[in-house]
Enzyme design. Structure first.
Site, PDB file in Angstrom:
ATOM      1  N   ASN A   6       0.974  -1.189  -0.045  1.00 34.17           N
ATOM      2  CA  ASN A   6       0.064   0.153  -0.006  1.00 34.17           C
ATOM      3  C   ASN A   6       0.949   1.213   0.019  1.00 34.17           C
ATOM      4  O   ASN A   6       1.538   1.417   1.000  1.00 34.17           O
ATOM      5  CB  ASN A   6      -0.942  -0.245   1.391  1.00 34.17           C
ATOM      6  CG  ASN A   6      -1.895   1.126   1.377  1.00 34.17           C
ATOM      7  OD1 ASN A   6      -1.840   2.035   0.482  1.00 34.17           O
ATOM      8  ND2 ASN A   6      -2.293   1.401   2.453  1.00 34.17           N
ATOM      9  N   LEU A   7       1.174   1.888  -1.039  1.00 35.67           N
ATOM     10  CA  LEU A   7       1.917   2.792  -1.182  1.00 35.67           C
ATOM     11  C   LEU A   7       1.438   4.458  -0.753  1.00 35.67           C
ATOM     12  O   LEU A   7       1.986   5.216  -0.679  1.00 35.67           O
ATOM     13  CB  LEU A   7       2.169   3.087  -2.773  1.00 35.67           C
ATOM     14  CG  LEU A   7       2.975   1.716  -3.508  1.00 35.67           C
ATOM     15  CD1 LEU A   7       3.487   1.944  -4.793  1.00 35.67           C
ATOM     16  CD2 LEU A   7       4.252   1.530  -2.488  1.00 35.67           C
ATOM     17  N   LYS A   8       0.376   4.272  -0.553  1.00 38.89           N
ATOM     18  CA  LYS A   8      -0.528   5.395   0.190  1.00 38.89           C
ATOM     19  C   LYS A   8      -0.390   6.646  -0.640  1.00 38.89           C
ATOM     20  O   LYS A   8      -0.321   6.677  -1.838  1.00 38.89           O
ATOM     21  CB  LYS A   8      -0.005   5.587   1.602  1.00 38.89           C
ATOM     22  CG  LYS A   8      -0.235   4.262   2.607  1.00 38.89           C
ATOM     23  CD  LYS A   8      -0.015   4.534   4.055  1.00 38.89           C
ATOM     24  CE  LYS A   8      -0.016   3.264   4.763  1.00 38.89           C
ATOM     25  NZ  LYS A   8      -0.233   3.434   6.027  1.00 38.89           N
ATOM     26  N   HIS A  88      -9.768   0.541   4.777  1.00 40.23           N
ATOM     27  CA  HIS A  88      -8.350   0.617   5.423  1.00 40.23           C
ATOM     28  C   HIS A  88      -8.710   1.589   6.563  1.00 40.23           C
ATOM     29  O   HIS A  88      -9.330   2.421   6.464  1.00 40.23           O
ATOM     30  CB  HIS A  88      -7.287   1.151   4.296  1.00 40.23           C
ATOM     31  CG  HIS A  88      -6.000   1.256   4.815  1.00 40.23           C
ATOM     32  ND1 HIS A  88      -5.609   2.345   5.698  1.00 40.23           N
ATOM     33  CD2 HIS A  88      -4.930   0.496   4.725  1.00 40.23           C
ATOM     34  CE1 HIS A  88      -4.353   1.990   6.064  1.00 40.23           C
ATOM     35  NE2 HIS A  88      -4.155   0.925   5.432  1.00 40.23           N
ATOM     36  N   GLU A 157      -5.383  -5.592  10.265  1.00 41.06           N
ATOM     37  CA  GLU A 157      -4.357  -4.510  10.385  1.00 41.06           C
ATOM     38  C   GLU A 157      -4.667  -3.730  11.967  1.00 41.06           C
ATOM     39  O   GLU A 157      -5.608  -2.853  11.720  1.00 41.06           O
ATOM     40  CB  GLU A 157      -4.249  -3.514   9.106  1.00 41.06           C
ATOM     41  CG  GLU A 157      -4.107  -4.069   7.859  1.00 41.06           C
ATOM     42  CD  GLU A 157      -3.320  -3.105   6.819  1.00 41.06           C
ATOM     43  OE1 GLU A 157      -2.200  -3.149   6.546  1.00 41.06           O
ATOM     44  OE2 GLU A 157      -4.095  -2.226   6.558  1.00 41.06           O
ATOM     45  N   GLY A 163       1.922   1.905  10.481  1.00 41.88           N
ATOM     46  CA  GLY A 163       3.159   3.025  10.809  1.00 41.88           C
ATOM     47  C   GLY A 163       3.759   3.409  11.886  1.00 41.88           C
ATOM     48  O   GLY A 163       4.391   4.647  11.984  1.00 41.88           O
ATOM     49  N   SER A 193       3.295  -2.332  10.400  1.00 41.08           N
ATOM     50  CA  SER A 193       4.583  -2.324  10.585  1.00 41.08           C
ATOM     51  C   SER A 193       5.123  -3.672  10.276  1.00 41.08           C
ATOM     52  O   SER A 193       6.274  -4.260  10.959  1.00 41.08           O
ATOM     53  CB  SER A 193       4.857  -2.290  12.099  1.00 41.08           C
ATOM     54  OG  SER A 193       4.167  -0.544  12.458  1.00 41.08           O
TER      55      SER A 193
HETATM   56  C1  PEP Z   1      -0.983  -0.204   5.908  1.00 37.91           C
HETATM   57  O1  PEP Z   1      -1.193   1.072   5.865  1.00 37.91           O
HETATM   58  O2  PEP Z   1      -1.844  -0.735   5.196  1.00 37.91           O
HETATM   59  C2  PEP Z   1       0.164  -0.556   6.446  1.00 37.91           C
HETATM   60  C3  PEP Z   1       0.358  -1.918   6.704  1.00 37.91           C
HETATM   61  O3  PEP Z   1       1.214   0.411   7.006  1.00 37.91           O
HETATM   62  P1  PEP Z   1       2.634   0.070   7.831  1.00 37.91           P
HETATM   63  O4  PEP Z   1       3.237  -1.110   7.023  1.00 37.91           O
HETATM   64  O5  PEP Z   1       3.373   1.344   7.546  1.00 37.91           O
HETATM   65  O6  PEP Z   1       2.456  -0.088   9.193  1.00 37.91           O
END
Ligand code: PEP
Length: 238
Positions: A6-8, A88, A157, A163, A193
């Site tokens: 997920n490149l956001k 999300h 998640e 993050g 993470s």
């Molecule tokens: C996400 O936003 O889907 C995610 C898993 O972010 P991160 O890996 O940065 O925790």
């Protein structure tokens, strides 16, 4: 295994093109059999010739119309996009999407046969309130969702792990995945993470069918290493 990035709100179109090319090259060179999904920023959606599946981080449940700031089906079809991320936590908590709206979006894209990566997860106060309350909270995120949909992938998640560099213990991930598997037999990813240093351990857990990676996926070499872990773990399982 499903290895998703997920490149956001990161990487321009040019950077995304290079990124996707680097992933494709890695996968070809290593004969990777992983199912790799990449969710670029909206403005970086494009026609990418690649063995990586490109998905949308979001779209409005409409063909087109008056929904300022949103994109609709026409914009996804332009690039042949048939995969979408729904639910999300950043859209639930920062952008205020309700479960009702999320379920409507789910239904719309389900009826079009999209592959849907559907995210669920609890904030810290729910985790700290004990397992029962945490599971009740997560169960509410299944309301209005067809858990038997054939093109469904679920991503667990925990919001407090996204993050932040914090992760549940491996035992906790295994435990919650076991619970979530009773709600749906769809492939179940862990996200929050995940990085090069923990991806292999997470991928090796029972009932973990892949990972959804945010920050650590921004570096193509790190994400390629995680794709490689998927191949290693699959070989170890046979
Ligand atoms: C996400 O936003 O889907 C995610 C898993 O972010 P991160 O890996 O940065 O925790």
């Amino acid at each position: 295994m499903i290895i998703a990035a997920n490149l956001k709100t990161n990487l321009t179109r040019k950077e995304t093109r290079n990124y996707v090319e680097e992933l494709s090259t890695y996968m070809k060179q290593h004969a990777s059999t992983q199912e790799v999904l990449v969710f670029p920023a909206m403005s970086s959606l494009d026609n990418y010739e690649s063995n990586v599946v490109i998905g949308a981080q979001n779209a409005y449940p409409t063909q087109n119309g008056a929904f300022t700031g949103e994109i609709g089906l026409d914009h996804l079809e332009e690039f042949g996009i048939k995969t979408i991320l729904i639910g999300h936590s950043e859209r639930r908590h920062i952008l205020g999407e309700s479960q009702e709206f999320i379920a409507k979006k789910f239904e719309y894209f389900k009826n079009l046969g999209f592959q849907i990566v559907y995210c669920v997860g609890e904030p810290l106060e729910k985790r700290e309130a004990g397992k029962e309350e945490m599971l009740t909270y997560i169960s509410a995120q299944y309301e209005g969702i067809d858990t038997k949909y054939e093109n469904l992938i679920i991503a667990y998640e925990p919001v407090w792990a996204i993050g932040t560099g914090l992760t549940p213990t491996l035992e906790d991930i295994e435990d919650i995945h076991q619970e979530l598997k009773t709600k749906s037999s769809a492939p179940l990813l862990y996200g929050g993470s995940v990085k090069v240093t923990n991806a292999k351990e997470v991928l090796s857990l029972k009932n973990v069918d892949g990972i959804l990676v945010g920050s650590a996926a921004l570096y193509s070499e790190h994400f390629c290493t995680m794709i490689g872990y998927g191949d290693i773990v699959e070989k170890e399982m046979v």
